[in-house]
Design an enzyme around this catalytic site. Structure first.
Site, PDB file in Angstrom:
ATOM      1  N   ARG A  59       0.830  -1.208   0.000  1.00 15.17           N
ATOM      2  CA  ARG A  59       0.000   0.000   0.000  1.00 15.17           C
ATOM      3  C   ARG A  59       0.864   1.257   0.000  1.00 15.17           C
ATOM      4  O   ARG A  59       0.540   2.249  -0.691  1.00 15.17           O
ATOM      5  CB  ARG A  59      -0.924  -0.012   1.221  1.00 15.17           C
ATOM      6  CG  ARG A  59      -1.939   1.137   1.256  1.00 15.17           C
ATOM      7  CD  ARG A  59      -2.976   0.885   2.349  1.00 15.17           C
ATOM      8  NE  ARG A  59      -4.000   1.935   2.355  1.00 15.17           N
ATOM      9  CZ  ARG A  59      -4.008   2.977   3.196  1.00 15.17           C
ATOM     10  NH1 ARG A  59      -3.032   3.094   4.097  1.00 15.17           N
ATOM     11  NH2 ARG A  59      -4.977   3.867   3.151  1.00 15.17           N
ATOM     12  N   HIS A  63       0.648   4.172  -2.814  1.00 16.39           N
ATOM     13  CA  HIS A  63       0.372   5.552  -2.420  1.00 16.39           C
ATOM     14  C   HIS A  63       1.555   6.476  -2.726  1.00 16.39           C
ATOM     15  O   HIS A  63       1.368   7.687  -2.877  1.00 16.39           O
ATOM     16  CB  HIS A  63       0.000   5.619  -0.940  1.00 16.39           C
ATOM     17  CG  HIS A  63      -1.404   5.176  -0.669  1.00 16.39           C
ATOM     18  ND1 HIS A  63      -2.167   5.673   0.358  1.00 16.39           N
ATOM     19  CD2 HIS A  63      -2.193   4.278  -1.301  1.00 16.39           C
ATOM     20  CE1 HIS A  63      -3.361   5.099   0.348  1.00 16.39           C
ATOM     21  NE2 HIS A  63      -3.391   4.240  -0.654  1.00 16.39           N
ATOM     22  N   ASP A  64       2.742   5.922  -2.814  1.00 16.34           N
ATOM     23  CA  ASP A  64       3.905   6.709  -3.224  1.00 16.34           C
ATOM     24  C   ASP A  64       3.855   6.992  -4.719  1.00 16.34           C
ATOM     25  O   ASP A  64       3.958   8.133  -5.165  1.00 16.34           O
ATOM     26  CB  ASP A  64       5.196   5.969  -2.863  1.00 16.34           C
ATOM     27  CG  ASP A  64       6.448   6.744  -3.239  1.00 16.34           C
ATOM     28  OD1 ASP A  64       6.437   7.987  -3.094  1.00 16.34           O
ATOM     29  OD2 ASP A  64       7.432   6.119  -3.654  1.00 16.34           O
ATOM     30  N   GLY A  69       4.883  10.173  -8.979  1.00 12.25           N
ATOM     31  CA  GLY A  69       5.773   9.076  -9.349  1.00 12.25           C
ATOM     32  C   GLY A  69       6.397   8.382  -8.159  1.00 12.25           C
ATOM     33  O   GLY A  69       6.256   8.798  -7.007  1.00 12.25           O
ATOM     34  N   ASN A  91      -3.787   8.653   3.995  1.00 13.94           N
ATOM     35  CA  ASN A  91      -2.676   8.042   4.721  1.00 13.94           C
ATOM     36  C   ASN A  91      -2.735   8.215   6.235  1.00 13.94           C
ATOM     37  O   ASN A  91      -2.137   7.422   6.974  1.00 13.94           O
ATOM     38  CB  ASN A  91      -1.349   8.628   4.218  1.00 13.94           C
ATOM     39  CG  ASN A  91      -1.117   8.364   2.743  1.00 13.94           C
ATOM     40  OD1 ASN A  91      -1.439   7.297   2.235  1.00 13.94           O
ATOM     41  ND2 ASN A  91      -0.565   9.353   2.044  1.00 13.94           N
ATOM     42  N   HIS A 190      -5.899  -5.984  -2.762  1.00 21.50           N
ATOM     43  CA  HIS A 190      -6.743  -6.166  -1.581  1.00 21.50           C
ATOM     44  C   HIS A 190      -6.978  -7.641  -1.268  1.00 21.50           C
ATOM     45  O   HIS A 190      -7.792  -7.961  -0.398  1.00 21.50           O
ATOM     46  CB  HIS A 190      -8.078  -5.445  -1.772  1.00 21.50           C
ATOM     47  CG  HIS A 190      -7.976  -3.963  -1.632  1.00 21.50           C
ATOM     48  ND1 HIS A 190      -9.046  -3.103  -1.811  1.00 21.50           N
ATOM     49  CD2 HIS A 190      -6.917  -3.159  -1.336  1.00 21.50           C
ATOM     50  CE1 HIS A 190      -8.652  -1.857  -1.637  1.00 21.50           C
ATOM     51  NE2 HIS A 190      -7.366  -1.859  -1.342  1.00 21.50           N
ATOM     52  N   ASP A 242      -3.667 -14.500  -3.215  1.00 22.08           N
ATOM     53  CA  ASP A 242      -4.331 -15.413  -4.144  1.00 22.08           C
ATOM     54  C   ASP A 242      -5.419 -14.640  -4.887  1.00 22.08           C
ATOM     55  O   ASP A 242      -5.410 -13.413  -4.903  1.00 22.08           O
ATOM     56  CB  ASP A 242      -4.897 -16.621  -3.394  1.00 22.08           C
ATOM     57  CG  ASP A 242      -5.847 -16.223  -2.255  1.00 22.08           C
ATOM     58  OD1 ASP A 242      -6.326 -15.061  -2.244  1.00 22.08           O
ATOM     59  OD2 ASP A 242      -6.106 -17.064  -1.370  1.00 22.08           O
TER      60      ASP A 242
END
Length: 314
Positions: A59, A63-64, A69, A91, A190, A242
């Site tokens: 995550r 988010h970075d 970029g 965040n 997720h 999975d």
């Protein structure tokens, strides 16, 4: 004359670090040959301690990369004169794993001082976290540089939230150069991790495209009032990478509103069914989408560096 030469040297140095160069395999083969083994050891330690950490680092990377970029900007702490991305709404009190990157960075610095960017460490740690939870492996291109700034507004505006509708998801990923298919593929992240009650309460109490037994199950640990930080798994096998996330969607068991939007009579239904039936296709597509995301670079002309400490600029 000496001052002119010094000025030219500084100017050329800044230009050399003005944006990420072309990423490549083996970028640190000579300058830091133990890099990948150091990162893998750090992630193994972290994931063995807490399996959720694999999802948390993934995550962080997402988010970075979606804010100017893949430049390590999310890792920067706020200062009295600087407000970065850590406390942006997507965040705040939810992004985690910073101390894992700190620990790995310390080990990397001991092996090869001032050589490897925090952005590259985060990219490698993300891949390793996925692999350690049973996900696919891929070769990570390296050569990223670290930003000297971060953007709270960029984090607030560029990151899709858990209440996003399908059209919003598609448009926000399109803005980063991704297709609708790649958006659905990357949402498969997720399949690992946990989420706070505050982000799915509205879905489990108010929405109708949800399995009633699933809603009742989640309500047991997410009361109508209070318990905002109580956790629930993002899918039914949340410590294993999975395709169960997509199986759950076909059974109306998506935890977030944004998750279930991928299977709700819209354009992504067929792809969700494909992924739910064929984990090999999902994992192959996921690798390709992650590589593409890892190629998101700061704008041309951005001044960058190799941070010694991932939390502060040099």
């Amino acid at each position: 004359m000496a001052s002119i030469i010094s000025y030219l040297f500084i100017a050329l140095s800044l230009l050399a670090f003005s944006a990420n160069a072309q990423l490549s395999f083996g970028f640190y083969a000579k300058s830091c040959p133990r890099l990948e083994s150091i990162v893998r050891a750090g992630m193994t330690k972290a994931v063995n301690k807490e399996k959720r950490m694999g999802a948390s680092i993934l995550r962080l990377f997402f988010h970075d990369c979606f804010v100017n970029g893949c430049d390590g900007s999310i890792l920067l702490d706020d200062t009295p004169t600087f407000k970065g991305e850590k406390n942006a709404f997507p965040n705040r009190n939810s992004a985690r794993g910073f101390e894992v990157i700190d620990d790995i960075k310390t080990q990397v610095e001991a092996a090869c001082n001032a050589t490897v960017s925090c952005a590259d460490i985060l990219a490698l740690a993300t891949r390793d976290g996925v692999v350690l939870l049973g996900g696919p492996n891929w070769a990570v291109r390296l050569g990223r540089k670290d930003s000297r700034t971060a953007s709270e507004s960029g984090a607030n505006n560029n990151l899709p939230g858990p209440a996003s509708d399908l059209s919003t998801l598609i448009s926000m990923f399109t803005a980063q150069g991704f297709t609708a298919r790649e958006m659905t593929t990357l949402s498969g992240a997720h399949t690992i991790g946990m989420a706070q009650c505050q982000f799915f309460r509205t879905r489990i109490y108010n929405e109708t495209n949800i399995d009633p037994a699933f809603a009742t199950q989640r309500q047991a640990n997410c009361p109508f009032n209070g318990g905002d930080s109580n956790l629930a798994p993002l899918d039914s096998t949340n410590t294993v990478f999975d395709n169960k996330y997509y199986v759950d969607l076909t059974n109306r068991r998506g935890l977030f509103h944004s998750d279930q939007q991928l299977f709700n009579g819209g354009s992504q239904d067929a792809l969700v069914r494909t992924y739910s039936r064929n984990p090999i296709i999902f994992k192959s597509d996921f690798v390709n989408a992650m590589i593409k995301m890892g190629n998101l670079a700061p704008a041309s002309g951005t001044i960058t560096e190799i941070r010694k400490n991932c939390r502060v600029v040099n």
